[in-house]
Design an enzyme around this catalytic site. Sequence first.
Site, mmCIF file in Angstrom:
data_model
loop_
_atom_site.group_PDB
_atom_site.id
_atom_site.type_symbol
_atom_site.label_atom_id
_atom_site.label_comp_id
_atom_site.label_asym_id
_atom_site.label_seq_id
_atom_site.Cartn_x
_atom_site.Cartn_y
_atom_site.Cartn_z
ATOM 1 C CG ASP A 67 57.967 49.743 45.979
ATOM 2 O OD1 ASP A 67 57.116 50.601 46.647
ATOM 3 O OD2 ASP A 67 57.417 49.059 45.439
ATOM 4 C CG ASN A 136 54.841 40.129 37.974
ATOM 5 O OD1 ASN A 136 54.677 40.413 39.153
ATOM 6 N ND2 ASN A 136 55.425 40.822 37.023
ATOM 7 C CG HIS A 138 55.749 43.112 41.367
ATOM 8 N ND1 HIS A 138 55.321 43.286 40.248
ATOM 9 C CD2 HIS A 138 55.169 43.785 42.255
ATOM 10 C CE1 HIS A 138 54.220 44.384 40.301
ATOM 11 N NE2 HIS A 138 54.541 44.542 41.839
ATOM 12 C CD GLU A 143 58.233 43.695 37.655
ATOM 13 O OE1 GLU A 143 57.534 42.774 37.919
ATOM 14 O OE2 GLU A 143 57.664 44.903 37.550
HETATM 15 C C1 GLP Z 1 52.782 47.707 43.073
HETATM 16 C C2 GLP Z 1 53.724 47.961 44.295
HETATM 17 C C3 GLP Z 1 53.776 46.768 45.090
HETATM 18 C C4 GLP Z 1 52.314 46.165 45.407
HETATM 19 C C5 GLP Z 1 51.873 46.049 43.872
HETATM 20 C C6 GLP Z 1 50.313 45.186 43.880
HETATM 21 O O1 GLP Z 1 53.440 47.326 41.807
HETATM 22 N N1 GLP Z 1 55.030 48.548 43.800
HETATM 23 O O2 GLP Z 1 54.308 46.936 46.325
HETATM 24 O O3 GLP Z 1 52.422 45.114 46.065
HETATM 25 O O4 GLP Z 1 51.729 46.866 43.123
HETATM 26 O O5 GLP Z 1 49.583 46.173 44.012
HETATM 27 P P1 GLP Z 1 47.851 45.949 44.428
HETATM 28 O O6 GLP Z 1 47.849 45.897 45.854
HETATM 29 O O7 GLP Z 1 47.105 47.151 43.872
HETATM 30 O O8 GLP Z 1 47.325 44.827 43.614
#
Ligand code: GLP
Length: 243
Positions: A67, A136, A138, A143
């Site tokens: 992404d 959540n 995702h 989402e």
């Molecule tokens: C972002 C990214 C996701 C990632 C998520 C969790 O929103 N787009 O790909 O998995 O955050 O991030 P973290 O690893 O910092 O908890």
Amino acid sequence: MRIYKAKDYADMSRKAANIVSAQVIMKPNCVLGLATGSTPIGLYKQLVEWFRKGDLDFSEVMTVNLDEYKGLSRENDQSYYYFMHQNLFDHVNIPVENTHLPNGMEPDSEKECRRYTELIQSLGGVDLQLLGIGHNGHIGFNEPGESFDKQVHCVNLTESTIEANKRFFASAEDVPKQAYTMGIKTIMQSKKILIVASGEDKAEIVQKAFFGPITPQVPASVLQLHNDVTLVADEAALSKLSE
Ligand code: GLP
């Protein structure tokens, strides 16, 4: 699904990096699907360390990221392009032309989503997709409530994701409101999936996603339907499983 329980963040990073490096060693010209967020940073550090020791060669590896924020340029230090260069690409011998992310500066969403979907197909699909998990549930930027049937698309980020990501920006207003992301369908087409999770704040969602009902309300729950998923998580993130 295979679950590897790690002692802590460092152990999780090493165990997950072992799986990525096994992929690179077994298929030097593999397509790696990569992820951002704080969770995979230790894994990338470990890969860089093994590369420096001469144990890993990225010269034929291809990468596609999950992404990218829409509207952030490559130079913006919060863009995922910048993140990937900082954490991995600039420190290993991967040719820059082998690395791919959605182009956050392309204003025409339809055009960019088509381009990125076709790119992934032209590479022959993803051999190993790395994922983190949002609070959540995702994955990428898919989402809760999104259909399981989407390829690369443009999403409106939820309040909870903007909230979680605002720590990286000057204020919540500065967090982009949209992003390009591989869809659930794109992710499910990967041959193998490696998902990493760390910390007590992920314990509840890890429990729900992998042991709860499969529902678009918890996007990561769809991974229960994939036939080659490995979850590497530390004790804290797995702490709700024994309950
Ligand atoms: C972002 C990214 C996701 C990632 C998520 C969790 O929103 N787009 O790909 O998995 O955050 O991030 P973290 O690893 O910092 O908890």
